[in-house]
Scaffold this motif. Structure first.
Motif, PDB file in Angstrom:
ATOM      1  N   SER A 148       0.815  -1.215   0.000  1.00  0.00           N
ATOM      2  CA  SER A 148       0.000   0.000   0.000  1.00  0.00           C
ATOM      3  C   SER A 148       0.845   1.259   0.000  1.00  0.00           C
ATOM      4  N   GLY A 149       1.804   1.304   0.901  1.00  0.00           N
ATOM      5  CA  GLY A 149       2.600   2.513   1.030  1.00  0.00           C
ATOM      6  C   GLY A 149       3.529   2.727  -0.147  1.00  0.00           C
ATOM      7  N   PHE A 150       4.168   1.660  -0.606  1.00  0.00           N
ATOM      8  CA  PHE A 150       5.122   1.810  -1.703  1.00  0.00           C
ATOM      9  C   PHE A 150       4.482   1.566  -3.061  1.00  0.00           C
ATOM     10  N   CYS A 151       3.657   0.531  -3.144  1.00  0.00           N
ATOM     11  CA  CYS A 151       3.124   0.198  -4.461  1.00  0.00           C
ATOM     12  C   CYS A 151       1.768   0.858  -4.704  1.00  0.00           C
ATOM     13  N   GLY A 152       1.194   1.453  -3.647  1.00  0.00           N
ATOM     14  CA  GLY A 152      -0.022   2.223  -3.841  1.00  0.00           C
ATOM     15  C   GLY A 152      -1.302   1.429  -3.997  1.00  0.00           C
ATOM     16  N   GLN A 153      -1.252   0.127  -3.700  1.00  0.00           N
ATOM     17  CA  GLN A 153      -2.472  -0.669  -3.813  1.00  0.00           C
ATOM     18  C   GLN A 153      -3.027  -0.899  -2.408  1.00  0.00           C
ATOM     19  N   ILE A 154      -4.027  -0.116  -2.039  1.00  0.00           N
ATOM     20  CA  ILE A 154      -4.562  -0.203  -0.680  1.00  0.00           C
ATOM     21  C   ILE A 154      -5.193  -1.570  -0.470  1.00  0.00           C
ATOM     22  N   SER A 155      -4.779  -2.229   0.612  1.00  0.00           N
ATOM     23  CA  SER A 155      -5.300  -3.570   0.860  1.00  0.00           C
ATOM     24  C   SER A 155      -5.880  -3.681   2.267  1.00  0.00           C
ATOM     25  N   PHE A 156      -7.112  -4.149   2.335  1.00  0.00           N
ATOM     26  CA  PHE A 156      -7.734  -4.433   3.621  1.00  0.00           C
ATOM     27  C   PHE A 156      -7.772  -5.937   3.870  1.00  0.00           C
ATOM     28  N   GLY A 157      -6.944  -6.656   3.134  1.00  0.00           N
ATOM     29  CA  GLY A 157      -7.010  -8.103   3.252  1.00  0.00           C
ATOM     30  C   GLY A 157      -5.941  -8.678   4.162  1.00  0.00           C
ATOM     31  N   GLN A 158      -5.150  -7.804   4.791  1.00  0.00           N
ATOM     32  CA  GLN A 158      -3.969  -8.269   5.493  1.00  0.00           C
ATOM     33  C   GLN A 158      -4.296  -9.263   6.606  1.00  0.00           C
TER      34      GLN A 158
ATOM     35  N   PRO B 249      -7.410  -8.655  -8.618  1.00  0.00           N
ATOM     36  CA  PRO B 249      -8.277  -7.544  -9.019  1.00  0.00           C
ATOM     37  C   PRO B 249      -7.504  -6.249  -9.242  1.00  0.00           C
ATOM     38  N   SER B 250      -6.328  -6.101  -8.592  1.00  0.00           N
ATOM     39  CA  SER B 250      -5.581  -4.852  -8.730  1.00  0.00           C
ATOM     40  C   SER B 250      -5.153  -4.601 -10.165  1.00  0.00           C
TER      41      SER B 250
ATOM     42  N   ARG C  88      -7.040  -4.604 -12.585  1.00  0.00           N
ATOM     43  CA  ARG C  88      -8.075  -3.820 -13.241  1.00  0.00           C
ATOM     44  C   ARG C  88      -8.590  -2.667 -12.387  1.00  0.00           C
ATOM     45  N   ILE C  89      -8.533  -2.848 -11.077  1.00  0.00           N
ATOM     46  CA  ILE C  89      -9.201  -1.891 -10.204  1.00  0.00           C
ATOM     47  C   ILE C  89      -8.176  -1.024  -9.488  1.00  0.00           C
ATOM     48  N   LYS C  90      -8.568   0.242  -9.267  1.00  0.00           N
ATOM     49  CA  LYS C  90      -7.644   1.139  -8.576  1.00  0.00           C
ATOM     50  C   LYS C  90      -8.317   1.776  -7.372  1.00  0.00           C
ATOM     51  N   GLY C  91      -7.512   2.327  -6.502  1.00  0.00           N
ATOM     52  CA  GLY C  91      -7.983   3.202  -5.430  1.00  0.00           C
ATOM     53  C   GLY C  91      -8.966   2.565  -4.477  1.00  0.00           C
ATOM     54  N   MET C  92      -9.958   3.344  -4.144  1.00  0.00           N
ATOM     55  CA  MET C  92     -10.944   2.914  -3.148  1.00  0.00           C
ATOM     56  C   MET C  92     -11.673   1.653  -3.608  1.00  0.00           C
ATOM     57  N   TYR C  93     -11.879   1.541  -4.893  1.00  0.00           N
ATOM     58  CA  TYR C  93     -12.583   0.364  -5.399  1.00  0.00           C
ATOM     59  C   TYR C  93     -11.764  -0.893  -5.107  1.00  0.00           C
TER      60      TYR C  93
ATOM     61  N   LEU D  21       3.519  -3.807 -15.285  1.00  0.00           N
ATOM     62  CA  LEU D  21       2.574  -3.513 -14.207  1.00  0.00           C
ATOM     63  C   LEU D  21       2.021  -4.772 -13.570  1.00  0.00           C
ATOM     64  N   TYR D  22       1.601  -5.702 -14.409  1.00  0.00           N
ATOM     65  CA  TYR D  22       0.977  -6.918 -13.893  1.00  0.00           C
ATOM     66  C   TYR D  22       1.940  -7.650 -12.964  1.00  0.00           C
ATOM     67  N   TYR D  23       3.142  -7.841 -13.470  1.00  0.00           N
ATOM     68  CA  TYR D  23       4.120  -8.608 -12.709  1.00  0.00           C
ATOM     69  C   TYR D  23       4.405  -7.936 -11.381  1.00  0.00           C
ATOM     70  N   TYR D  24       4.655  -6.633 -11.423  1.00  0.00           N
ATOM     71  CA  TYR D  24       5.080  -5.969 -10.199  1.00  0.00           C
ATOM     72  C   TYR D  24       3.946  -5.772  -9.207  1.00  0.00           C
ATOM     73  N   LYS D  25       2.733  -5.553  -9.712  1.00  0.00           N
ATOM     74  CA  LYS D  25       1.607  -5.453  -8.772  1.00  0.00           C
ATOM     75  C   LYS D  25       1.429  -6.780  -8.045  1.00  0.00           C
ATOM     76  N   LEU D  26       1.470  -7.861  -8.810  1.00  0.00           N
ATOM     77  CA  LEU D  26       1.298  -9.166  -8.174  1.00  0.00           C
ATOM     78  C   LEU D  26       2.475  -9.476  -7.257  1.00  0.00           C
ATOM     79  N   LEU D  27       3.671  -9.052  -7.678  1.00  0.00           N
ATOM     80  CA  LEU D  27       4.840  -9.263  -6.829  1.00  0.00           C
ATOM     81  C   LEU D  27       4.668  -8.527  -5.500  1.00  0.00           C
ATOM     82  N   ALA D  28       4.148  -7.296  -5.603  1.00  0.00           N
ATOM     83  CA  ALA D  28       3.921  -6.516  -4.380  1.00  0.00           C
ATOM     84  C   ALA D  28       2.948  -7.245  -3.479  1.00  0.00           C
ATOM     85  N   PHE D  29       1.889  -7.763  -4.068  1.00  0.00           N
ATOM     86  CA  PHE D  29       0.925  -8.506  -3.258  1.00  0.00           C
ATOM     87  C   PHE D  29       1.573  -9.757  -2.673  1.00  0.00           C
TER      88      PHE D  29
END
Lengths: 294, 264, 403, 261, 348
Positions: E66-76, E119-120, E122-127, E217-225
């Motif tokens: 969330s802080g570095f990659c910007g994908q807010i996650s409430f799934g922790q 989902p990240s 396709r989806i950004k931000g609050m969604y 993008l795909y690779y790094y977003k998933l890597l971040a997750f």
């Protein structure tokens, strides 16, 4: 078939409550871009105020309704003034967390007042069921359903055709720009929270009519959130349609899927729908797709 | 009608952006504000329109007076009501609203329905393109149309003073000419004073009565536009003309060359 | 701005610390830790119960304590959250002479039980049969859920016969989708089979569900004659109300477990709840209102009887057990060496302890962790909860299940 | 700079490119070649599709018709990061920097395609990873020298003034060691002095690296002075193509874009 | 932190975390103090630090995604549950040693995280944030309705042991947990200053420009997750073996919200911020927990449950007041402090 219809209609009734809760969240998001977690508390307090005047003081229906609206609106206004106004211009996540903090604080107040008891609204609507073609609908919930539809109609009229509505829509898009055109953005925020408070009171009263006032009431805000997101955070029509839809999906899902998976479908049905919707339409079913220019 | 007296602007309590800027304008003037990027032109405009405060900026010294009233500590909405309208850089607009709704928002501070209707017709008169695409969602407009829309929206507040920030930015030469013609027309017909911030010094000097040059948060030069056009420094650094009056080619820029810095 | 913030936080910290300091007294004191849900889904049960206990302890302390030893009540709000409860337990486990921990909620009880065993302390939990099946340091408040449920099934068989119906009754079960909701069936289901009852597939829903029509209609369609509505009030009330709206209360008898509707909650829903059967191990409704031992204390500390909640009495019975246990432990060990382990042993000797009829006689023994072995069956009649049986012994359903 | 004889070897061949948004035709049937070693300017009124054209080349948009070949490799369906890996770098009209990073880190991020270590080695930051980081840092410092950005190295780009940010944007593209540079209005919003600086940087890069540059620019003076060839777009169509002087005198171009003198 | 007047003479020195011998001295003495702490620290403090450290690991993961990659996650919280369950299942059902189960549960949580993070794309931000809430509930629901996880009954893992030595107390677990925190912090810090970290920030700040720089993008977003959930999974495993009971009720949405709260209060995009944020919320929690019984004792007329509600109100208000004064998080204040320290005694 009759059975299916019955489940769907029961779902529609519940769904209208979700839609009402979501409406308040959408209103706030539309103009302030804050996703409010505290809305569930507003809903609960709306119901509690109404109970206080009706059940506690024994006032007649209208005499209880009006002060309940006023108090909930004031609570909304207070949230905006005291907690969210200082955060204008700060990261949106801070505002989001603020609404979470408010949720906790308000929950404390709610619990402090209830002292472990359950409050039940007196019957203020006609009781009994309406039977049409083998389907029965509780009359008081049907009235709630109609009120929800009316409220949505009214809200969209306000947005489309009044100056205030135009101001709200303009503010929704760009606060700084709205200011530069002479819109007093802070006033618009106040109006929005007042409006959202009134909508919350309606939602709260309608919900408490079905479910008593107790600890779980504020958590209907989560259902409202799902609906708001699925419908597109800035779309009132989306909130209505998805709210009704979610009610139906939950109910019908529980009716036909529960025996297959061992229960508890109601818990995840909403979330499954949410995921599905977002994967297909990232800005919700009716949300505005951001016009992105590179 | 507008006088800025030696203002100082500080952002977030630390960054000093304007270090004593003074400027005066008379009724019906067109004034151009020239200067390099980061010189503080936009900040000066925001100080006048009150938008500074939403960006953690603050006028810490000096005063801004509009028609005799101090406006440097007022909210932007109030300043708009007084008749000062800023048309911001980058042509921002309410992208989800239609063109007509955008224009209606411009009149938000007014309450005279009849007057608003009349003014709307007038705006469509200035910008016939807008009349044609009234019901279009404005987010899909092109750059030129956007510029017209933001100016039209600004006009709807019936401003006595309009602050234009970089109206020519990113527009084709033909469009720039058209936009500036309309600016002149508005000034003539509505008797609206106009303060324009521009990079395109050639055109700005050609339509303005008076011009100021800013650098590093200070006004370093001012005078009637006609006179400034003849100034050697202006010629070299803003008009791109070398001494003999002929334009220098960009190809011939040397790796070291004379830079102009005003000492102050 | 930063300075103001600093001052604010220092103030908060100082206030909190000074409050904490003030809790250390010089008197002879033993502690009772309640890991409670004051602000979560079962607060409706927990808040009045702890009120009863707290008032009872006040009363005891006011009279000079138990042989000169005062009782310290520590109530921690866990918000129905296991992680918070565990952390709170760790925070307080070294409290001097912490003799008993009361963990409310099935999940919390099970999480803390491990630590209790390791620390050689003693614990109270609501009614998870598991602790009776695996005898350890955890005691139940009353009979196990499954035993009480079995008693309900017994009553159902009686009722069925009394009505003169033939064949076997069809029973539906509907409760929360969490460990508590499923505990009844671990043994209860086997017991139903033993009785020859036709037991429908159980239904589960999340706490906080708005409408229960789906589950009720499914059970009704499957031919249920009886429906057992689980969950802590107001959930059973809402379930039965939905059943009433669907017209099911006319043909189906609703039953609830001991967290069913209280006299206080019946109020507006009296019509819907009419006829509902409640199986309870502690005194309900009119019984509780007529128990002077309970009402006197309520009037003394809580005033008017308008808001009287019978769960208050159950809290008092915890206090009675604790005081009795403490007396025994003090007698064998004395105050200075008193440890939770002594309390654990003392509790096992409380067999037969009378609790002013709030609850049946205590059934703790080396072989039993049950708070009592009897229940009363109540019925809602004209908006009041009245007993329809005397205290009757619960069957042993826990033993039927293999844990 | 003397006029260079272009070898007739196209680096990029765009053939019959058509792009549509909803009902809107953003580009229709545009064919353009970018030759080895030339600076090609694309001009045209706002909304003519210039930026769309660049977006197609670097993969943000996928045309519904036509093809884009880079040294005989088909780019039409590739994703932007794949195209970046081929050595196509670009700058943006509205400056799209990583505003939370320092100027230095912005430039280092451009070395992404050349760096080898992955997440696991990154965690260790020891031995080879450290060596690699330092090696790339040296490469980045060369660009910093070239564009005279030593003083802003450690500043967060969000706080830099506009002109400096434009420079960081260009520097970042250069740090990719590109084989082709796409510049989208690098001089928008600059005054003459800054434009001169920017023109000098562009020419320096061109001289040093001998790579083809595609440039979108509104300032006709700049375009006429430093570009070898000009393509004019209007309403998504190619209006004209040719040497600067020819374009200047082209009737259609004057009508659509330049306006009467 | 480094004082004024220290300059770097090489790029290697420029990118080093520890620059002066004073840094080394502080670091080493801090480590020595930490590892000797169980010898003299109170039991309560030790168990509190254990809890603190587990939260730190979770929030470090959250900081990365969330802080570095910007994908807010409430799934922790849910991913932590996956780690806790994996570790319990591996040790109980398959007899695998804890030391192997620890990284494996991280990997398992990471794998689930990749699915959860999908989902990240396709989806950004609050969604996206809301989608992760949905994922939380789906994961918990699946855990509850599976046989291998013990369904509603939960699992009872054993404390870790090495050669017969059991880490069965908080004091003993302290060493494992603290060591893991140190390693994980060091890894996160390094990761964020290397290629991968820059790619994450690129995605956060400007995903389009990031793509043009060649970031997949795909690779790094998933890597971040994956990395984020790896952290959560490791934390979950430690949690499971610390309290030796795993139950789905231990991982609620409220926890997930609390983790996000720690992140925001600490400051987005800062590793030290994680420590500040976790400390703030945990201490606040403890204070509330401390205070409400004390309040009930000090004001006997009040009773425990009203005191608890007051505690809740205090918690909410404290968070609200904090946000009003420092909406950008404690790390922001830390940066200001650091820069003024560096320039001391010169004012700017």
């Amino acid at each position: 078939m009759i059975e299916f219809l019955q489940h769907s209609i029961t779902g529609l009734m519940t769904g209208s409550l979700y839609a009402l809760v979501a409406a308040g969240i959408v209103l706030v998001y539309k103009s302030t871009h804050v996703v409010s977690l505290a809305h569930g508390q507003l809903v609960a307090f709306g119901a509690l105020f109404f109970w206080f005047f009706l059940g506690g003081l024994g006032l007649p229906f209208w005499a209880g309704l009006i002060p309940a609206f006023v108090l909930t609106a004031l609570l909304g206004l207070a949230i905006e003034r005291v907690a969210l106004r200082p955060l204008i211009g700060q990261p949106l996540l801070a505002a989001f967390l603020m609404t979470f903090a408010l949720f906790i604080a308000l929950e404390g107040v709610f619990v402090l007042y209830l002292k472990g008891e359950t409050r039940t609204l007196p019957h203020f609507l006609p009781q009994g069921n309406l039977h049409v073609a083998g389907i029965s609908v509780p009359i008081n919930q049907l009235i709630g359903f109609c009120v929800a539809l009316l409220l949505f109609g009214l809200l969209s009229l306000i947005f489309k055709h009044t100056k205030l509505g135009l101001g709200m829509r303009a503010t929704a898009e760009d606060h700084r720009l709205a200011q530069s055109t002479g819109i007093v953005v802070k006033t618009i925020f106040s109006y929005i929270w007042i409006l959202s408070g009134i909508v919350a009171a309606v939602a709260g009263i309608a919900t408490a009519n079905v479910m008593d006032i107790y600890y779980m009431l504020p958590y209907i805000g989560i259902n409202g959130l799902i609906v708001a997101i699925c419908g597109g955070l800035d779309s009132l029509a989306g909130a209505l349609i998805v709210g009704l839809l979610l009610g139906v999906v939950e109910n019908v899902g529980a009716a036909y899927l529960d025996p297959l998976v061992g229960g508890g479908i109601k818990d995840v049905a909403g979330y499954a729908v949410l995921l599905l919707v977002l994967l297909i339409r990232p800005y919700g079913l009716f949300g505005l797709v951001k016009i992105e220019r590179i | 009608m507008l006088s800025i007296n030696n203002i100082e602007v500080i952002y977030s309590n630390v960054i000093l952006v304007l270090k004593g800027v003074s400027l005066t304008m008379g009724q019906g003037d067109i004034v151009a504000l020239l200067g390099a990027n980061g010189a503080g032109k936009t900040t000066a405009l925001k100080a006048m329109s009150g938008l500074l405060r939403t960006e953690l900026g603050e006028v810490t010294d000096g005063s801004i007076e509009f028609e005799g009233t101090r406006i440097d500590h007022r909210d932007p909405e109030e300043i708009v009501r007084m008749g000062v309208v800023q048309v911001m850089e980058g042509r921002p607009m309410f992208e989800q609203l239609t063109v007509e709704e955008n224009i209606r928002v411009g009149a938000y501070s007014r309450n005279d329905t009849a007057g608003i209707r009349a003014d709307m017709e007038e705006v469509y008169g200035y910008f016939p393109t807008l009349a044609r695409m009234k019901d279009r969602v404005s987010g899909y407009l092109s750059g030129g149309e956007r510029q017209m829309l933001v100016m039209g929206r600004g006009l709807m507040a019936r401003p006595k003073l309009m602050l234009l920030d970089e109206p020519s930015l990113g527009l084709s030469p033909a469009l720039v000419k058209e936009i500036f013609k309309i600016i002149q027309r508005i000034n003539r017909e509505q008797d609206t004073s106009i303060l324009v911030v521009e990079q395109n010094a050639v055109i700005a000097l050609s339509i303005s009565d008076h011009a100021y040059v800013m650098e590093n948060g200070r006004i370093v030069l001012d005078g009637p536009s006609a006179k400034l056009k003849e100034n050697e420094d202006i010629k070299e650094f803003y008009l791109g003309l070398s001494q003999v009056g002929k334009r220098k080619s960009y190809k011939d820029v040397k790796h070291y060359r004379r830079r102009k810095r005003w000492l102050s | 701005m930063g300075k103001r913030l600093g001052i604010l936080f220092t103030m908060v910290v100082v206030i909190c610390l000074s409050l904490t300091m003030s809790t250390f007294g010089a008197e002879k004191e033993v502690a009772y830790l309640s890991l409670a849900d004051y602000t979560g889904p079962i607060a409706g049960l927990n808040v009045p119960a702890d009120m009863g206990l707290e008032d009872f302890i006040k009363e005891v302390n006011a009279k000079g304590g138990v042989d000169g030893v005062k009782i310290k009540f520590i109530g921690i709000d866990t918000r129905y959250d296991v992680a918070r409860a565990v952390s709170a337990y760790k925070r307080y486990r070294r409290t001097p002479r912490l003799l008993m921990v009361n963990s409310i909620s099935t999940g919390i009880g099970k999480a803390v039980a491990r630590l209790i065993e390791r620390d050689k302390k003693a614990q109270l939990v609501p009614g998870d049969g598991e602790f009776q099946a695996h005898i350890g340091r955890t005691f139940l408040w009353g009979p196990a859920y499954q035993d009480a449920f079995a008693a309900t099934l017994d009553w159902i068989m009686d009722d069925w016969k009394k009505k003169g119906k033939s064949g076997t009754p069809v029973v539906g079960y509907l409760s929360w989708d969490n460990p508590y909701g499923r505990e009844h069936l671990r043994g209860g289901k086997e017991y139903a089979e033993k009785l020859g009852i036709k037991f429908l597939p159980p239904e589960f829903f999340p706490p906080g569900t708005l409408k229960h029509d789906v589950y009720l209609t499914r059970l009704a369609k499957a031919g249920a004659d009886y429906i057992h509505a689980g969950g802590v009030d107001p959930t059973p009330t809402n379930v039965i109300r939905d059943g009433h709206a669907l017209g099911l209360t006319k043909t189906i008898q609703f039953t609830t477990d001991y967290w069913g509707p209280t006299a206080l909650g019946i109020g507006v829903h009296a019509e819907a709840l009419e006829g509902t059967v409640i199986t309870s191990f502690y005194e309900r409704g009119e019984d509780a209102r007529n128990n002077p031992f309970v009402t006197d204390q309520w009037k003394k500390y809580r005033g008017s009887m308008d808001k009287f909640n019978e769960v208050y009495g159950m809290g008092m019975s915890w206090g009675m057990t604790y005081v009795a246990g403490l007396k025994k432990a003090l007698k064998t060990t004395g105050y200075d060496n008193l440890k939770a382990n002594h309390m654990y042993k003392a509790y096992q000797e409380l067999t037969g302890l009378k609790k002013h009829d709030i609850q049946g006689p205590c059934a703790y023994s080396p072989k039993s962790r049950l708070g009592s072995k009897v229940v009363k069956i109540y019925r809602v009649k004209d908006g009041k909860i009245v007993p329809i049986t005397g205290w009757r012994e619960v069957p042993n359903a826990v033993g039927l299940h293999t844990f | 700079m003397s006029h260079r004889q272009h070898e007739n070897r196209p680096v990029i061949r765009v053939r019959r490119l058509s792009l549509r948004f909803g009902g809107l035709e953003a580009l229709s049937n545009v064919s353009v070649d970018v030759q080895e070693g030339e600076i090609l300017a694309i001009i045209g009124p706002n909304g003519a599709g210039k930026t769309c054209f660049l977006n197609c080349i670097n993969g943000f948009y996928h045309p519904y018709e036509g093809e884009i070949l880079y040294r005989d490799k088909d780019l039409t369906r590739l994703k932007p990061h794949k195209i970046a890996a081929l050595g196509l770098a670009r700058t943006f009209q509205n400056i799209e920097l990583f505003s939370g990073l320092t100027a230095l880190d912005n430039l280092m991020s451009a070395r992404h395609i050349h760096m080898r270590h992955g997440a696991l080695l990154g965690c260790l930051f020891f031995g080879p990873t450290r060596k690699e980081e330092i090696a790339h840092r040296e490469r980045v410092e060369e660009v910093i020298d070239l564009l005279e950005m030593e003083s802003i190295r450690k500043k967060t780009v969000g706080s830099l003034p506009y002109g400096q940010r434009k420079k960081v944007d260009l520097a970042r593209a250069l740090c990719m060691d590109p084989a082709l540079l796409l510049l989208d209005e690098p001089m928008a919003g600059m005054n003459v002095e800054e434009k001169e600086d920017m023109a000098r940087f562009i020419l320096d890069v061109y001289e040093l690296k001998k790579i083809p540059i595609v440039l979108i620019e509104h300032d006709m003076d700049v375009v006429m002075d430093i570009c070898h060839r000009i393509v004019v777009l209007d309403f998504g169509r190619k209006l004209a193509e040719g040497r600067a002087q020819d374009i200047k005198d082209d009737e259609r171009v004057i009508r659509a874009y330049l306006g009467e003198a | 932190m480094r004082p004024c007047g220290v300059f770097d003479k090489s790029y290697a020195l420029d990118i080093a975390i520890i620059r002066t011998w004073q840094h080394w001295a502080v670091l080493i003495s801090a480590l020595v103090f930490l590892y000797l702490f169980p010898l003299f620290g109170s039991y309560y403090l030790i168990s509190f630090i254990n809890l603190l450290c587990i939260s730190i690991i979770v929030v470090l993961g959250l900081q990365i995604v969330s802080g570095f990659c910007g994908q807010i996650s409430f799934g922790q919280a849910a991913f932590m549950a996956v780690g806790a369950y994996t570790s319990s299942i591996l040790t109980i059902r398959y007899g695998i040693s804890f030391w192997l189960a620890l990284p494996l549960s991280g990997i398992m949580a990471g794998a689930v995280g990749i699915i959860g993070g999908a989902p990240s794309l396709r989806i950004k931000g609050m969604y996206l944030a809301m989608a992760t809430i949905a994922i939380h509930f789906v994961v918990i629901w699946v855990i509850l309705h599976m046989e291998i996880t013990g369904s509603f009954k939960g699992l009872y893992p054993m404390p870790p042991s090495i050669g017969g030595f059991e880490f069965d107390t908080d004091e003993r677990m302290f060493y494992i947990i603290v060591s893991v925190v140190i390693i994980m912090t060091y890894a996160a810090r390094n990761l964020m200053r290397s290629k991968v970290g820059r790619a994450f920030v690129a995605i956060r700040d400007n995903d389009l420009a990031g793509e043009v720089m060649g970031v997949n993008l795909y690779y790094y977003k998933l890597l971040a997750f994956f990395i984020s959930c790896f952290y959560a999974g490791v934390a979950g495993s430690l949690w499971a073996h610390l309290i030796t009971v795993v139950n789905a009720e231990q991982f609620t949405l409220l926890h997930a919200l609390e983790y996000v709260g720690m992140l925001i209060i600490g400051g987005m995009g800062s590793i030290p911020g994680v420590f500040f944020g976790v400390l703030f919320i945990r201490i606040l929690n403890e204070l509330v927990m401390f205070t409400s019984p004390a309040l009930a004792k000090a004001l006997p007329w009040m009773g425990s449950s009203p005191a608890a509600s007051l505690g809740l109100i205090a918690f909410g208000l404290a968070m609200a007041v904090f946000l009003i004064f420092e909406p950008r998080g404690l790390a922001h204040r830390w940066e200001i402090f650091k820069s003024s320290y560096r320039l001391y005694p010169f004012a700017h």
